[in-house]
Scaffold this motif. Structure first.
Motif, PDB file in Angstrom:
ATOM      1  N   GLY A   1      -2.506  -6.610  11.256  1.00 29.77           N
ATOM      2  CA  GLY A   1      -1.572  -7.644  10.806  1.00 29.77           C
ATOM      3  C   GLY A   1      -2.264  -8.656   9.910  1.00 29.77           C
TER       4      GLY A   1
ATOM      5  N   TYR B   1      -1.608  -5.864   3.277  1.00 27.59           N
ATOM      6  CA  TYR B   1      -0.900  -5.305   2.111  1.00 27.59           C
ATOM      7  C   TYR B   1       0.488  -5.954   1.993  1.00 27.59           C
ATOM      8  CZ  TYR B   1       0.742  -2.116  -1.397  1.00 27.59           C
ATOM      9  OH  TYR B   1       1.234  -1.608  -2.577  1.00 27.59           O
TER      10      TYR B   1
ATOM     11  N   SER C   1      -3.769  -4.706  -3.161  1.00 22.18           N
ATOM     12  CA  SER C   1      -2.543  -5.342  -2.656  1.00 22.18           C
ATOM     13  C   SER C   1      -2.210  -6.604  -3.462  1.00 22.18           C
ATOM     14  CB  SER C   1      -2.691  -5.683  -1.169  1.00 22.18           C
ATOM     15  OG  SER C   1      -3.844  -6.471  -0.952  1.00 22.18           O
TER      16      SER C   1
ATOM     17  N   ASN D   1       0.218  -9.736   0.784  1.00 24.85           N
ATOM     18  CA  ASN D   1       0.013  -9.969  -0.651  1.00 24.85           C
ATOM     19  C   ASN D   1       1.203  -9.520  -1.492  1.00 24.85           C
ATOM     20  OD1 ASN D   1      -2.438 -11.278  -0.500  1.00 24.85           O
ATOM     21  ND2 ASN D   1      -3.611  -9.378  -0.526  1.00 24.85           N
TER      22      ASN D   1
ATOM     23  N   SER E   1     -13.941  -6.771  -1.508  1.00 18.82           N
ATOM     24  CA  SER E   1     -14.058  -5.755  -0.465  1.00 18.82           C
ATOM     25  C   SER E   1     -14.919  -4.564  -0.841  1.00 18.82           C
ATOM     26  CB  SER E   1     -12.670  -5.271  -0.059  1.00 18.82           C
ATOM     27  OG  SER E   1     -11.980  -4.771  -1.186  1.00 18.82           O
TER      28      SER E   1
HETATM   29  N1  PLP Z   1      -6.855  -7.770   1.082  1.00 18.37           N
HETATM   30  C1  PLP Z   1      -8.121  -7.314   1.041  1.00 18.37           C
HETATM   31  C2  PLP Z   1      -9.144  -8.082   0.279  1.00 18.37           C
HETATM   32  C3  PLP Z   1      -8.460  -6.125   1.706  1.00 18.37           C
HETATM   33  O1  PLP Z   1      -9.687  -5.631   1.657  1.00 18.37           O
HETATM   34  C4  PLP Z   1      -7.449  -5.453   2.441  1.00 18.37           C
HETATM   35  C5  PLP Z   1      -7.766  -4.240   3.228  1.00 18.37           C
HETATM   36  O2  PLP Z   1      -8.000  -3.194   2.813  1.00 18.37           O
HETATM   37  C6  PLP Z   1      -6.143  -5.952   2.418  1.00 18.37           C
HETATM   38  C7  PLP Z   1      -5.875  -7.126   1.739  1.00 18.37           C
HETATM   39  C8  PLP Z   1      -5.042  -5.256   3.140  1.00 18.37           C
HETATM   40  O3  PLP Z   1      -5.118  -5.558   4.493  1.00 18.37           O
HETATM   41  P1  PLP Z   1      -4.459  -4.597   5.582  1.00 18.37           P
HETATM   42  O4  PLP Z   1      -5.421  -3.477   5.791  1.00 18.37           O
HETATM   43  O5  PLP Z   1      -4.292  -5.466   6.767  1.00 18.37           O
HETATM   44  O6  PLP Z   1      -3.170  -4.124   5.018  1.00 18.37           O
END
Ligand code: PLP
Length: 394
Positions: free
Chosen positions: A247, A111, A137, A114, A182
């Motif tokens: 991370g 998060y 994100s 991005n 996702s």
């Molecule tokens: N980008 C994608 C495509 C995701 O699915 C996620 C997770 O939910 C994230 C970014 C964010 O990652 P994180 O959980 O490490 O903050």
């Protein structure tokens, strides 16, 4: 005045409950591989992004323990002050080898990555072209940037081409996409996007959160499409999914990484990741690089679960990965289905709007699922299929 304040939010929460949109947290009492215990009840977890089961790998756990012994628990400061360690540096070197890039940088979460990297590259006069199903994100990162934002239809190259042609860009063009989506499990057409970027002299920003450790023999989306990284590609990914840690990272040219170090606010103004987490991510990355048995098992399990879903004719997406959603007509049906799965000790909570348009149960398959786990899922899904039409709509 304070009473009114509470009333406003209580009303909002009531509204969410009325529309089946109210979310609550289910914390886990304990966890061993894919078996979790919630409120004293054992479930098989089909809702985890720990695709290779590495969060429980003895080598990955030991790496964290050893790092704590040497460096303590918290990093104590941002990377630009005194929060970085030799382990951070070693992980960045390994990431460069792994993703075949000049340089890389660790960030504190996907998060954060991005929402920090996108505003740092996309500035006034630039235009971002973003897939409509990109992760929240990315959407928030685009909102934080001063660039113009144009949303293209999910994975539709013709739509993107038209939008690129009709745009009047005075600065940079940046195409941003998840590699693996996702919530749907499908894969973006990276090869065609890359060619389009070449023709348009655009930058390609890839969020490989669900591709790293899963696609391309574990190396990620570029390897899956047999593409080599170059200066026009920015590869972001996370340690929080197939690496079983926490991370994120970005891999690209030295120039861009130096720019991120000097401009990405989530990097500059936040405490560095704890060395223990970085050590675990390093151990996981080494396992993914050197041992292909877990990836093989992940894909075997994925094929098995897909076959079950297809044989039962349950409605799913165009998934090509271990993310296998079952789609429902309405939230209530998806909620009932999730409860029914729980009766079989299968943990797969529903995903509802606004996260997705169509309510669903998002099953995620992992290398840590056993044959018995998949058998149990099959029994539960058979029962679910029997209930369709009797209150559960699909
Ligand atoms: N980008 C994608 C495509 C995701 O699915 C996620 C997770 O939910 C994230 C970014 C964010 O990652 P994180 O959980 O490490 O903050």
């Amino acid at each position: 005045m304070p009473i009114k304040f509470f009333e406003i939010f209580e009303e909002k929460l009531e509204e969410l409950k009325k529309n089946y949109l109210y979310r609550s947290i289910n914390d886990i009492d304990s966890k061993t591989t894919m078996e979790i215990i919630i409120d004293g009840k054992k479930f098989i977890n089909f809702a985890s992004n720990d695709y290779l089961g590495l969060s429980q790998h003895p080598v990955v756990k030991q790496a964290a323990i050893e790092a704590i012994k040497i460096f303590g628990v918290g990093a104590g400061a941002s990377r630009l002050l005194s929060g970085g360690t030799i382990i951070h540096k070693k992980l960045e070197e390994l990431l460069c080898e792994f993703k075949n890039t000049q340089s890389s940088l660790i960030l504190n979460s996907g998060y954060t990555a991005n929402t920090s990297l996108i505003p740092s590259i996309a500035q006034e006069n630039d235009i971002i072209f973003s897939d409509e199903l990109n992760h929240a994100s990315i959407i928030d990162g685009c909102r934080l940037s001063k660039a113009e934002k144009i949303i293209y239809k999910h994975c539709e190259l013709e739509d993107l081409q038209k939008l690129l042609k009709n745009s009047n860009c005075k600065g940079k063009k940046i195409i941003i996409t998840d590699t693996v989506f996702s919530m749907d499990g499908d894969i973006a057409p990276i090869k065609e996007l890359y060619e389009l970027c070449k023709n348009e002299e655009a930058l390609l920003y890839l969020d490989d959160a669900h591709g790293t450790g899963v696609l391309g023999d574990g190396f990620g989306a570029l390897r899956h499409f047999k593409l080599n990284p170059d200066e026009s590609i920015i590869q972001m990914g996370t340690f929080s999914k197939a690496l079983g840690a926490f991370g994120a990272f970005v891999c690209s040219s030295s120039t861009l990484i130096n720019w991120f170090i000097n401009s990405a606010r989530g990097f500059i103004f936040s405490t560095a990741l704890p060395p223990s987490i970085v050590a675990s991510a390093y151990a996981s990355l080494k396992i993914i690089k050197e041992d292909k048995s877990l990836i093989k098992k992940l894909w075997q399990n994925t094929l098995q679960v897909k076959e079950i879903i297809n044989n039962l004719e349950l409605k799913t997406t165009n998934t090509q990965t271990p993310i296998i959603p079952i789609l429902f007509e309405d939230i209530e049906s998806a909620k009932n289905a999730s409860k029914l799965l729980q009766d079989f000790y299968i943990y797969a909570p529903l995903i509802r709007p606004p996260t997705v348009k169509t309510p669903r149960i998002r099953l995620t398959v992992t290398a840590a699922h056993t044959l018995e786990d998949i058998e149990r899922l099959k029994e539960a899904l058979k029962n679910l299929q029997g209930q369709i039409g009797m209150g559960i709509k699909i």
